[in-house]
Every structure is written in structure tokens, then in C-alpha cells.
Design a protein around this motif. Structure first.
Motif, PDB file in Angstrom:
ATOM      1  N   ARG A  86       0.804  -1.223   0.000  1.00  0.00           N
ATOM      2  CA  ARG A  86       0.000   0.000   0.000  1.00  0.00           C
ATOM      3  C   ARG A  86       0.842   1.280   0.000  1.00  0.00           C
ATOM      4  N   ILE A  87       2.169   1.148   0.164  1.00  0.00           N
ATOM      5  CA  ILE A  87       3.040   2.320   0.267  1.00  0.00           C
ATOM      6  C   ILE A  87       3.998   2.291  -0.925  1.00  0.00           C
ATOM      7  N   THR A  88       3.843   3.249  -1.809  1.00  0.00           N
ATOM      8  CA  THR A  88       4.547   3.211  -3.094  1.00  0.00           C
ATOM      9  C   THR A  88       6.049   3.091  -2.931  1.00  0.00           C
ATOM     10  N   TRP A  89       6.664   3.878  -2.071  1.00  0.00           N
ATOM     11  CA  TRP A  89       8.121   3.894  -1.989  1.00  0.00           C
ATOM     12  C   TRP A  89       8.679   2.632  -1.331  1.00  0.00           C
ATOM     13  N   LEU A  90       7.845   1.898  -0.581  1.00  0.00           N
ATOM     14  CA  LEU A  90       8.304   0.646   0.024  1.00  0.00           C
ATOM     15  C   LEU A  90       8.279  -0.519  -0.955  1.00  0.00           C
ATOM     16  N   ARG A  91       7.433  -0.453  -1.957  1.00  0.00           N
ATOM     17  CA  ARG A  91       7.226  -1.595  -2.839  1.00  0.00           C
ATOM     18  C   ARG A  91       8.517  -2.109  -3.477  1.00  0.00           C
ATOM     19  N   PHE A 116      10.891  -4.397  -1.505  1.00  0.00           N
ATOM     20  CA  PHE A 116      10.478  -5.781  -1.282  1.00  0.00           C
ATOM     21  C   PHE A 116      10.204  -6.510  -2.592  1.00  0.00           C
ATOM     22  N   GLY A 117      10.764  -6.006  -3.681  1.00  0.00           N
ATOM     23  CA  GLY A 117      10.672  -6.698  -4.955  1.00  0.00           C
ATOM     24  C   GLY A 117       9.368  -6.535  -5.693  1.00  0.00           C
ATOM     25  N   LEU A 118       8.579  -5.518  -5.332  1.00  0.00           N
ATOM     26  CA  LEU A 118       7.311  -5.268  -6.010  1.00  0.00           C
ATOM     27  C   LEU A 118       7.469  -4.105  -6.976  1.00  0.00           C
ATOM     28  N   ARG A 119       6.617  -4.080  -7.991  1.00  0.00           N
ATOM     29  CA  ARG A 119       6.626  -2.941  -8.913  1.00  0.00           C
ATOM     30  C   ARG A 119       6.295  -1.662  -8.145  1.00  0.00           C
ATOM     31  N   MET A 120       6.805  -0.548  -8.660  1.00  0.00           N
ATOM     32  CA  MET A 120       6.569   0.739  -7.980  1.00  0.00           C
ATOM     33  C   MET A 120       5.082   1.011  -7.809  1.00  0.00           C
ATOM     34  N   GLU A 121       4.312   0.660  -8.819  1.00  0.00           N
ATOM     35  CA  GLU A 121       2.865   0.841  -8.750  1.00  0.00           C
ATOM     36  C   GLU A 121       2.197  -0.507  -8.944  1.00  0.00           C
ATOM     37  N   ALA A 122       1.168  -0.755  -8.164  1.00  0.00           N
ATOM     38  CA  ALA A 122       0.404  -1.990  -8.335  1.00  0.00           C
ATOM     39  C   ALA A 122      -0.285  -1.958  -9.691  1.00  0.00           C
ATOM     40  N   LYS A 123      -0.419  -3.147 -10.279  1.00  0.00           N
ATOM     41  CA  LYS A 123      -1.096  -3.224 -11.568  1.00  0.00           C
ATOM     42  C   LYS A 123      -2.574  -2.859 -11.405  1.00  0.00           C
ATOM     43  N   GLN A 124      -3.028  -1.991 -12.265  1.00  0.00           N
ATOM     44  CA  GLN A 124      -4.420  -1.570 -12.219  1.00  0.00           C
ATOM     45  C   GLN A 124      -5.229  -2.348 -13.245  1.00  0.00           C
TER      46      GLN A 124
END
Length: 399
Positions: free
Chosen positions: A374-379, A382-390
Motif C-alpha cells: 500500500r506504500i509506493t516507496w516501500l514496494r 520488497f521486490g514489487l513494482r513501484m505501482e500496483a497493476k491496475q
């Protein structure tokens, strides 16, 4: 409701998503088990569970190699979406950012708890972090002898990045290599050879390299592990689009499972000393190595075949865990060690202690992911894309 996916050579392999989720999920239980067996680990419980070791050995030969194989498949599919340079950037961002963050933030509590228990370190965590953890040297010898800073369980990230870079370097020199070798390898693995040839390769690594290069996860000099894991990675990469091989794995899934069970049984019996009076130790050691190497591949092949047959249904659970499992992996071992360390001297039974460690670790993993996503800069940490896929919005067209 989830819907089954047909077997195709599409870029989304639902069955391999489930394999990846299952293999990473096993790490929680495996690393909790490491608290209770006789093998070395960062900290140990006061309890020893001898009966647990055969169960751990059931997983140990193939669980990590299977992850590298699935990563090889994913790398091949990514090459269909990106050029080599874009793939290198994408995988570097996905792996190196969490690695650096993990080594600086996630892993240090593991090292601290280890030196507290093994070397009786008297000062607090901040003192340890500032004076020792960032020393870039071997510390606390002749006790645990830890090279600090360390990547501990994040070694998998390092190895996967190195294999990806090496592969992309080779492909830069010879772009058609992947398709040509993949086609030839699929032809060579037709019929029973699918089970035999990889077995022989893993047996050679076990017999030729393991006695001289035991597992270290230190990258340099870890030749047995590199042979094992790079082989699995390349098998996945080269065979990713060879649908005939995946169909054959599915067709032979029960035979493979039976032979894998037989190989594991032979290995366990030899390891327990059965036959010590019938053959000299070198012969027994070679036999155990053959059984171990064959079991490695056959277990992976059985899992892949069963998954292709039975785990092809997509749904919200698969989609959620596909994103969540990598952050789970990043934090799980730190949670295990910190919870187990906090329970030292509590007098709990082994069963209750392990239940608390497992339950607490799952809670930490889930909570961490729910916060991070839920926090863009943390993603990216932890190996997640900067923005969640919409979700794609479908705009209705006028009649």
C-alpha cells in the motif's frame, strides 16, 4: 470462482506460479525445522527432534533447485517481452534493490541474535550494528566466524541475478542460442530420456563436486551449488517453450513420483548405514550420491508433472500469493530467528514453541506485505513494482 486454464505455450504458466508459491512457502516450515535438527543454523532451539531430519531431507535435495528451474522459465518468457538490456534492468531492480535493503535492514537482527547466542555478545543491537555489522570483515572468530555484512537467506537473490547476467551475456554474443539449444535439448529428452539424462547430470555434480565443494552460499567457491542451481536454471530456460517436454512430464507424473520415492528410500537407508557390513564405505558413498542426484531431478519432475495436471486453476488466491510470496521470502527468516530467540528459556514444549514460531512468522509475513503493497516507496524494497497493476477499464462503444 477460479477457472481452469488450458495447457498452452502462453507466457503465463499458472501451474508454475503455484509451484513457485509452494516452494517459497515450504521455506517457512523448512527454516523452522532447522531450529530443531542437528545441522548448523544461525540459532538453535533447546529441543532436538531426530525424527524431523528425514522429513527435512525429503525436501532438501530439490526445493531450491526447483525455484531456480521456475526462475529459468520466467526468464525465458521475459525475453519474449523485453530486449536483453530491458530484461537486465528489470531483473536488477527486482533483485538488487531488495538485496541491498535486506542486507542493511532485514538481515542484521538475524546476525545479532546469532552472536548473542553463540558468542555471548553483551551489548545491544545498535552497538552491534555500528561497530560490527558494517565492518566488511570476518567477525567473532573463533566463535561463529561471520562475514559481516551478510546476506544470509538472501543468497538466492544473488545467485539468480548472477545467472541471469551470465545468460544474457552469452545471448548477446549468440542471440539464436536459446531457441536452437532448447529445440535440441527437447529432442534429446524424448521419452524415458527425460528422466534419465538430467538424473545423470545431477549425479555427476553430487559425486564429483560435492565432496570438494560443500555448500556455503558464499557465491565464490560454491561450485557444487552453482553446478546444481545453474543446471536447473538452464533446464527451465531452455525448455520453457518446449511444450512437448511439459506434456511428457505430465504424462509420466505417476511413474516419476514412484521412482523418486524409491530413490529417496535408497538414499535414506544408505545414509542411515544400511549395508555398511555388505560393501566398503566408498561404494556406499557412491551409491548414496547416485540415489541423491537421481532423487533431485525425479522429485522436481514429479512436482512439475503433477502441477501441470492438477494446479492449472487461476483465481484471486493465486494472483494475491504470486505478488506476496517474494516479500514473504524476504522477511520470513528474520521473523523465525527473532521469535525463536525471544522464546529461549521459556520452557515451552517443542510442539508449542514451533507452533508459536510458525504462527508468528506467518503473521509477520502477511502484515509486512499488506503494509508494503500500500506504500509506493516501500514496494521496490520488497521486490514489487513501484505501482500496483491496475485493472484495464473497458469503455463501452456507442451502438
Amino acid at each position: 470462482m477460479s477457472t481452469p486454464q488450458k495447457h498452452t505455450t502462453s507466457e503465463r504458466r499458472i501451474d508454475l506460479d503455484w509451484v513457485r508459491i509452494g516452494a517459497f512457502g515450504l521455506l517457512i516450515f523448512y527454516h523452522v525445522g532447522m531450529l530443531y535438527v542437528s545441522w548448523g543454523f544461525h540459532i538453535k532451539s533447546a529441543h532436538r527432534l531426530v525424527w524431523l531430519e528425514p522429513l527435512m531431507l525429503f525436501l532438501n535435495p530439490w526445493r531450491l533447485a526447483l525455484l531456480f528451474l521456475v526462475s529459468g522459465v520466467a526468464t525465458r518468457f521475459m525475453l519474449g517481452k523485453y530486449d536483453r538490456l530491458a530484461l537486465l534492468r528489470a531483473r536488477s531492480a527486482r533483485l538488487l534493490i531488495p538485496l541491498i535493503f535486506g542486507m542493511l535492514v532485514i538481515v542484521p537482527p538475524q546476525a545479532y541474535d546469532q552472536v548473542v547466542e553463540s558468542a555471548g555478545y553483551p551489548a545491544g543491537f545498535l552497538d552491534f550494528y555500528l561497530r560490527h555489522y558494517l565492518s566488511f570483515a570476518v567477525q567473532f572468530c573463533p566463535g561463529p566466524c561471520i562475514v559481516l555484512p551478510t546476506w544470509n537467506h538472501l543468497w538466492f537473490v544473488v545467485y539468480l541475478w548472477v545467472y541471469t547476467v551470465a545468460l544474457l551475456g552469452v545471448l548477446a554474443l549468440w542471440p539464436p542460442l536459446a531457441d536452437r539449444l532448447g529445440t535440441r535439448l527437447a529432442a534429446a529428452l524424448a521419452g524415458p530420456w527425460l528422466l534419465i539424462l538430467p538424473c545423470l547430470l545431477f549425479v555427476v555434480w553430487r559425486l564429483a563436486l560435492f565432496p570438494n565443494f560443500p555448500s556455503t552460499h558464499a557465491l565464490f567457491g560454491d561450485w557444487y551449488n552453482h553446478a546444481d542451481y545453474a543446471t536447473a536454471f538452464l533446464i527451465g530456460f531452455l525448455l520453457a517453450r518446449q511444450d512437448s517436454v511439459w506434456s511428457e512430464l505430465e504424462r509420466q507424473r505417476w511413474a516419476t513420483l514412484a521412482v523418486a520415492a524409491g530413490s529417496f528410500t535408497v538414499f535414506i537407508l544408505l545414509r542411515a548405514g544400511l549395508g555398511a557390513t555388505l560393501a566398503p564405505p566408498p561404494a556406499l558413498k557412491i551409491s548414496a550420491g547416485v540415489a541423491y542426484g537421481c532423487y533431485q531431478w525425479l522429485a522436481m519432475a514429479a512436482v512439475l508433472g503433477q502441477a501441470r495436471r492438477h494446479f492449472t486453476a487461476d483465481g484471486p488466491v493465486r494472483r494475491y500469493l504470486t505478488d506476496a510470496i517474494f516479500p514473504y521470502y524476504i522477511v520470513h527468516q528474520t521473523a523465525i530467528i527473532m521469535i525463536a530467540h525471544a522464546l529461549q528459556g521459556s520452557g515451552l514444549s517443542a510442539g508449542l514453541e514451533a507452533s508459536i514460531v510458525i504462527g508468528g512468522t506467518v503473521l509477520v509475513c502477511v502484515s509486512t506485505y499488506e503494509i508494503v503493497r500500500r506504500i509506493t516507496w516501500l514496494r521496490p524494497l520488497f521486490g514489487l513494482r513501484m505501482e500496483a497493476k491496475q485493472p484495464v477499464k473497458v469503455i463501452p462503444q456507442p451502438a
